[in-house]
Design a protein around this motif. Structure first.
Motif, mmCIF file in Angstrom:
data_model
loop_
_atom_site.group_PDB
_atom_site.id
_atom_site.type_symbol
_atom_site.label_atom_id
_atom_site.label_comp_id
_atom_site.label_asym_id
_atom_site.label_seq_id
_atom_site.Cartn_x
_atom_site.Cartn_y
_atom_site.Cartn_z
ATOM 1 N N ARG A 151 2.754 -22.179 15.309
ATOM 2 C CA ARG A 151 2.509 -22.759 14.155
ATOM 3 C C ARG A 151 2.747 -24.358 14.253
ATOM 4 N NH1 ARG A 151 1.906 -19.189 10.424
ATOM 5 N NH2 ARG A 151 2.283 -20.675 8.411
ATOM 6 N N THR A 154 -0.397 -25.934 16.710
ATOM 7 C CA THR A 154 -1.832 -25.694 16.162
ATOM 8 C C THR A 154 -1.950 -25.678 14.797
ATOM 9 O OG1 THR A 154 -1.644 -23.458 15.743
ATOM 10 C CG2 THR A 154 -2.069 -23.926 18.004
ATOM 11 N N LYS A 155 -3.163 -25.713 14.048
ATOM 12 C CA LYS A 155 -3.423 -25.896 13.031
ATOM 13 C C LYS A 155 -3.775 -24.488 12.326
ATOM 14 C CE LYS A 155 -4.910 -30.531 12.876
ATOM 15 N NZ LYS A 155 -5.875 -31.446 12.462
ATOM 16 N N TYR A 158 -3.332 -24.003 8.796
ATOM 17 C CA TYR A 158 -3.741 -24.894 7.790
ATOM 18 C C TYR A 158 -4.841 -24.118 6.953
ATOM 19 C CZ TYR A 158 -6.743 -28.811 6.275
ATOM 20 O OH TYR A 158 -7.098 -29.894 5.514
ATOM 21 N N ASN A 159 -4.542 -24.291 5.691
ATOM 22 C CA ASN A 159 -5.409 -23.801 4.457
ATOM 23 C C ASN A 159 -5.498 -22.281 4.804
ATOM 24 O OD1 ASN A 159 -7.191 -24.122 2.261
ATOM 25 N ND2 ASN A 159 -8.890 -23.915 3.338
ATOM 26 N N SER A 160 -4.418 -21.642 5.151
ATOM 27 C CA SER A 160 -4.441 -20.270 5.487
ATOM 28 C C SER A 160 -4.317 -19.511 4.052
ATOM 29 C CB SER A 160 -3.283 -19.707 6.227
ATOM 30 O OG SER A 160 -2.229 -20.144 5.974
ATOM 31 N N ARG A 312 -10.285 -21.157 10.936
ATOM 32 C CA ARG A 312 -9.143 -21.157 12.132
ATOM 33 C C ARG A 312 -9.355 -20.579 13.258
ATOM 34 N NH1 ARG A 312 -7.484 -19.481 7.112
ATOM 35 N NH2 ARG A 312 -6.957 -17.722 7.759
ATOM 36 N N GLU A 315 -8.537 -22.526 16.352
ATOM 37 C CA GLU A 315 -7.153 -22.914 16.473
ATOM 38 C C GLU A 315 -6.496 -21.747 17.258
ATOM 39 O OE1 GLU A 315 -5.545 -25.785 15.965
ATOM 40 O OE2 GLU A 315 -7.562 -26.677 15.897
#
Length: 433
Positions: A151, A154-155, A158-160, A312, A315
């Motif tokens: 976490r 990486t991204k 992100y926007n998960s 994602r 990533e």
């Protein structure tokens, strides 16, 4: 000893199967206490979430005892099951699987944040009950660290989306402008709180919250400027609701076909959307067949989740590389664990003999100063350390290799590690005796 996991998840089993094996925390504790009474189990952890139930164990003889694990799981769930829904991983594959789980790569929602805390909680429950030892302590602590590293580096998050946010997104796709909708949230746990948060973010001005524990419903409603409804009245309120999102821990249906049929008579044909994200399910499946009702369960959210998954996935490739690196590191560490008991016995024996001889020597040396005593003691410690250096290096070098057993036997015989120190000490004579 072998590390194994037996489990099922959203990829291998539909919701109607998963809910049979969904254990609330108290059931997990009860199950682990029962497991603790079986001699065949050395260590165990149960991880049970809305999308998976997994039983991690350390076994002496996996080939024989895996059959026993399956019988135990069937007993704990109270259900018969088809083995086609379950997976079994052993050794390295088990470690890799747990790392993927903790990093949310095996989640319905790629990058979701809840699973890491769920892994921590499952491990802590088992550890507090005395069900974890060297292997599971090492593997789960490493898995938690890997989840944090993924976490951080990486991204993937992100926007998960979460299951809760996916439910709200689905409601928005169906109803359009949610600011005009009457939304009823049934349940006041963590998932309901996330749902309430996302509802407010999408423009819902007021939410209604109902829970069996009314104080918890009031607390959640107050945080989001909502209205708490007594649990026994939520079906009455559903007459005016446009959307109902349920997420309770009830072991049975809280919305039945019979009850909903009566509600629909008073709705004058207005459509009702019900999104059931509970595990086990809160809504009787037949409710979805009623005219005017659109029912979704947790498996139906997958299409919403997939729309965000591609963003994602790149990533996830980076995360998998991190996991492979960490698996190698842990396996190298485990290579030494099998030799460690012999190394520990050798070190303990040498320390026992050093301490025994030092005390006898001190009694012959007269009145030494404190400084002189420390010098003599340090001398004996240094001597033992230097004498053990080469045997320890040799054992480290063969740990995990074909020569390991040969070295273990040799060291045990040469240093008489199976002989009681007191018996050996009685046979020893010294020049000054």
């Amino acid at each position: 000893m072998q590390l194994v996991v037996l489990g099922l998840n959203h990829r291998t089993a539909p919701v109607n199967i998963r809910e049979c094996f969904s254990f609330p925390e108290e059931r997990v504790k009860w199950s682990l206490k029962r497991i603790k009474g079986y001699d065949r189990w050395l260590e165990a952890v149960i991880l049970s979430t809305c999308n998976r139930t997994e039983l991690y164990a350390v076994l002496e003889n996996p080939e024989v005892e895996l059959r026993f694990i399956k019988r135990v799981l069937a007993y704990l769930s109270g259900k018969d099951y088809s083995e086609e829904h379950f997976y079994i991983y052993e050794g390295e594959d088990c470690i890799r699987h747990l790392f993927n789980v903790a990093s949310s790569l095996d989640s319905l929602v790629l990058g979701e944040g809840q699973i890491l805390s769920q892994v921590k909680n499952a491990y802590n429950i088992a550890r507090n009950l005395g069900l974890t030892g060297t292997l599971l302590n090492t593997v789960f602590n490493k898995a938690i660290a890997v989840g944090k590293r993924v976490r951080t580096e990486t991204k993937i998050a992100y926007n998960s989306v979460s299951v809760a946010s996916a439910a709200v997104d689905l409601a928005g796709e169906i109803m359009g402008d949610l600011s005009l909708a009457n939304v009823l949230v049934v349940g006041a746990g963590a998932m309901s709180e996330l749902t309430a948060k996302h509802l407010i973010e999408t423009g819902v001005s007021t939410i209604f919250v109902s829970n069996r524990n009314h104080e918890r419903a009031k607390s959640l409603a107050e945080r989001f400027h909502g209205v708490a409804i007594p649990f026994e009245e939520f079906m009455t309120l559903s007459v005016n609701a446009d959307i109902i999102i349920t997420s309770t821990g009830a072991p049975h249906y809280i919305i039945t076909l019979h009850d909903m049929a009566h509600v629909l008579k008073e709705r004058a044909g207005r459509p009702l959307v019900i999104i059931d994200i509970a595990m086990p399910r809160d809504v009787e499946p037949e409710v979805g067949a009623l005219n005017g009702v659109t029912l979704y369960n947790i498996d139906d959210l997958e299409a919403v989740v997939d729309a965000n998954r591609e963003l994602r996935e790149n990533e996830a490739h980076v995360a998998r590389a991190i996991i492979e690196d960490e698996v190698v590191v842990l396996l190298e560490r485990f290579a030494y664990l099998s030799m460690r008991p012999v190394m520990s016995k050798l070190q303990d024996k040498m320390e026992f003999l050093r301490d025994k001889l030092l005390k006898r020597s001190m009694s012959k040396l007269g009145n030494l100063t404190d400084t002189e005593k420390r010098v003599v003691e340090q001398l004996t410690k240094t001597l033992v350390r230097k004498m053990l250096r080469e045997p320890m290096r040799a054992m480290n070098s063969v740990a995990g290799t074909a020569q390991e057993t040969e070295y273990k036997d040799f060291i045990t015989k040469v240093y008489l590690l199976n002989q009681d120190e007191e018996d050996e000490d009685e046979k020893e004579t010294y020049d000054w005796d």
